[in-house]
Design a protein around this motif. Sequence first.
Motif, mmCIF file in Angstrom:
data_model
loop_
_atom_site.group_PDB
_atom_site.id
_atom_site.type_symbol
_atom_site.label_atom_id
_atom_site.label_comp_id
_atom_site.label_asym_id
_atom_site.label_seq_id
_atom_site.Cartn_x
_atom_site.Cartn_y
_atom_site.Cartn_z
ATOM 1 N N LEU A 67 39.578 43.191 23.020
ATOM 2 C CA LEU A 67 40.867 42.592 23.391
ATOM 3 C C LEU A 67 40.723 41.125 23.771
ATOM 4 C CD1 LEU A 67 42.632 45.394 25.442
ATOM 5 C CD2 LEU A 67 43.516 44.262 23.410
ATOM 6 N N THR A 68 39.655 40.810 24.482
ATOM 7 C CA THR A 68 39.436 39.410 24.874
ATOM 8 C C THR A 68 39.262 38.535 23.651
ATOM 9 O OG1 THR A 68 38.420 40.115 26.950
ATOM 10 C CG2 THR A 68 37.973 37.861 26.234
ATOM 11 N N TYR A 69 38.413 38.964 22.716
ATOM 12 C CA TYR A 69 38.199 38.183 21.495
ATOM 13 C C TYR A 69 39.478 38.092 20.664
ATOM 14 C CZ TYR A 69 33.176 38.748 22.424
ATOM 15 O OH TYR A 69 31.924 38.734 22.980
ATOM 16 N N ALA A 70 40.179 39.210 20.563
ATOM 17 C CA ALA A 70 41.390 39.236 19.735
ATOM 18 C C ALA A 70 42.491 38.339 20.297
ATOM 19 C CB ALA A 70 41.904 40.670 19.601
ATOM 20 N N GLN A 71 42.547 38.205 21.611
ATOM 21 C CA GLN A 71 43.618 37.434 22.236
ATOM 22 C C GLN A 71 43.180 36.041 22.686
ATOM 23 O OE1 GLN A 71 46.785 38.462 22.271
ATOM 24 N NE2 GLN A 71 46.078 40.242 21.132
ATOM 25 N N ALA A 72 41.968 35.637 22.327
ATOM 26 C CA ALA A 72 41.426 34.353 22.792
ATOM 27 C C ALA A 72 42.279 33.160 22.377
ATOM 28 C CB ALA A 72 39.998 34.172 22.300
ATOM 29 N N ALA A 73 42.860 33.213 21.206
ATOM 30 C CA ALA A 73 43.681 32.083 20.751
ATOM 31 C C ALA A 73 44.937 31.930 21.612
ATOM 32 C CB ALA A 73 44.064 32.267 19.290
ATOM 33 N N ASP A 74 45.539 33.044 21.996
ATOM 34 C CA ASP A 74 46.758 32.994 22.809
ATOM 35 C C ASP A 74 46.479 32.884 24.305
ATOM 36 O OD1 ASP A 74 48.435 33.199 20.564
ATOM 37 O OD2 ASP A 74 48.232 35.389 20.560
ATOM 38 N N PHE A 75 45.330 33.406 24.726
ATOM 39 C CA PHE A 75 44.968 33.409 26.155
ATOM 40 C C PHE A 75 43.523 32.919 26.309
ATOM 41 C CE2 PHE A 75 48.006 36.856 25.457
ATOM 42 C CZ PHE A 75 48.973 36.602 26.410
ATOM 43 N N PRO A 76 43.256 31.648 26.049
ATOM 44 C CA PRO A 76 41.866 31.169 26.097
ATOM 45 C C PRO A 76 41.214 31.315 27.475
ATOM 46 C CG PRO A 76 43.402 29.340 25.781
ATOM 47 C CD PRO A 76 44.199 30.602 25.694
ATOM 48 N N ASP A 77 41.992 31.308 28.524
ATOM 49 C CA ASP A 77 41.421 31.453 29.863
ATOM 50 C C ASP A 77 40.916 32.871 30.133
ATOM 51 O OD1 ASP A 77 44.250 32.128 29.785
ATOM 52 O OD2 ASP A 77 44.103 32.405 31.949
ATOM 53 N N LEU A 78 41.320 33.841 29.303
ATOM 54 C CA LEU A 78 40.851 35.211 29.500
ATOM 55 C C LEU A 78 39.344 35.321 29.309
ATOM 56 C CD1 LEU A 78 43.384 37.725 27.923
ATOM 57 C CD2 LEU A 78 42.763 37.416 30.311
ATOM 58 N N ILE A 79 38.784 34.519 28.421
ATOM 59 C CA ILE A 79 37.337 34.566 28.201
ATOM 60 C C ILE A 79 36.616 34.242 29.503
ATOM 61 C CG2 ILE A 79 35.400 33.471 26.993
ATOM 62 C CD1 ILE A 79 37.317 33.166 24.593
ATOM 63 N N GLU A 80 37.039 33.180 30.148
ATOM 64 C CA GLU A 80 36.415 32.785 31.412
ATOM 65 C C GLU A 80 36.643 33.852 32.490
ATOM 66 O OE1 GLU A 80 36.833 29.217 34.629
ATOM 67 O OE2 GLU A 80 37.079 28.720 32.514
ATOM 68 N N ILE A 81 37.836 34.393 32.541
ATOM 69 C CA ILE A 81 38.151 35.416 33.543
ATOM 70 C C ILE A 81 37.289 36.653 33.328
ATOM 71 C CG2 ILE A 81 39.940 37.051 34.299
ATOM 72 C CD1 ILE A 81 41.979 34.751 33.755
ATOM 73 N N VAL A 82 37.253 37.145 32.095
ATOM 74 C CA VAL A 82 36.502 38.372 31.803
ATOM 75 C C VAL A 82 35.008 38.136 31.986
ATOM 76 C CG1 VAL A 82 35.888 40.004 29.975
ATOM 77 C CG2 VAL A 82 38.278 39.372 30.344
ATOM 78 N N GLN A 83 34.480 37.042 31.447
ATOM 79 C CA GLN A 83 33.051 36.771 31.621
ATOM 80 C C GLN A 83 32.709 36.562 33.087
ATOM 81 O OE1 GLN A 83 32.148 33.502 29.004
ATOM 82 N NE2 GLN A 83 31.537 34.878 27.368
ATOM 83 N N GLY A 84 33.562 35.888 33.804
ATOM 84 C CA GLY A 84 33.313 35.652 35.220
ATOM 85 C C GLY A 84 33.255 36.923 36.037
ATOM 86 N N ARG A 85 33.965 37.928 35.587
ATOM 87 C CA ARG A 85 33.994 39.187 36.336
ATOM 88 C C ARG A 85 33.002 40.210 35.815
ATOM 89 N NH1 ARG A 85 40.103 40.049 38.385
ATOM 90 N NH2 ARG A 85 40.509 37.860 38.802
ATOM 91 N N THR A 86 32.582 40.083 34.568
ATOM 92 C CA THR A 86 31.703 41.107 34.006
ATOM 93 C C THR A 86 30.286 40.633 33.766
ATOM 94 O OG1 THR A 86 32.353 40.565 31.741
ATOM 95 C CG2 THR A 86 33.610 42.298 32.866
ATOM 96 N N ALA A 87 30.066 39.352 33.600
ATOM 97 C CA ALA A 87 28.723 38.882 33.259
ATOM 98 C C ALA A 87 28.102 38.035 34.357
ATOM 99 C CB ALA A 87 28.770 38.078 31.962
ATOM 100 N N ILE A 88 28.819 37.116 34.890
ATOM 101 C CA ILE A 88 28.211 36.146 35.787
ATOM 102 C C ILE A 88 27.939 36.741 37.159
ATOM 103 C CG2 ILE A 88 28.523 33.920 36.908
ATOM 104 C CD1 ILE A 88 30.199 33.193 34.336
ATOM 105 N N ARG A 89 28.934 37.291 37.816
ATOM 106 C CA ARG A 89 28.717 37.818 39.173
ATOM 107 C C ARG A 89 27.717 38.967 39.205
ATOM 108 N NH1 ARG A 89 34.089 38.885 42.151
ATOM 109 N NH2 ARG A 89 32.617 39.694 43.646
#
Length: 173
Positions: A67-89
């Motif tokens: 969903l993040t990849y599919a919606q990246a064009a319309d919601f580019p900030d979702l990549i940062e939000i999802v990665q920030g919550r699932t990968a970085i922390r």
Amino acid sequence: MYNHLTDKETLFRHAMEAAADAVMAENLAVVERLREPWDDLRAALEDMAYRMLQVCCGERSRALRRLTYAQAADFPDLIEIVQGRTAIRPGEAPADRPGDPARAAEQLLALLTGPMEVRSRPGTRKVSAAETRTVARSAVDTFLRAYEAAATEPPDPRAGGPVAAARRRCRLS
């Protein structure tokens, strides 16, 4: 519900954030096990790596990535939000022992998720438990070798850290 969330886009964002938070909670629960005393660092890291891969390759995580990849064009900030919550922390938590914990955690996470992304063909193929254990074992082995090698050398401020030094050694061999 729309009275509170105002529109479909806000509802979608909240749903994505909630899914990312759920994945993060699962990852943190796995990583938290490392805080317990352990006699065998390699075995503890391999167990953590395998369990983290189970979370990362689980249906919720795969759907979240799609969903993040599919919606990246319309919601580019979702990549940062999802990665920030699932990968970085979650990634920062397992590496409180090396010199630069955030960098070490990021590198271990990359060693885990990179090969799994290839093997799962971006979430379209189920990876067996045996193959997942092999990836976890290999990632931990590479991670530990890099940090063990770096620990035997005096620090070089121009080197960019222990992993950069290990990379240079690999290129020279």
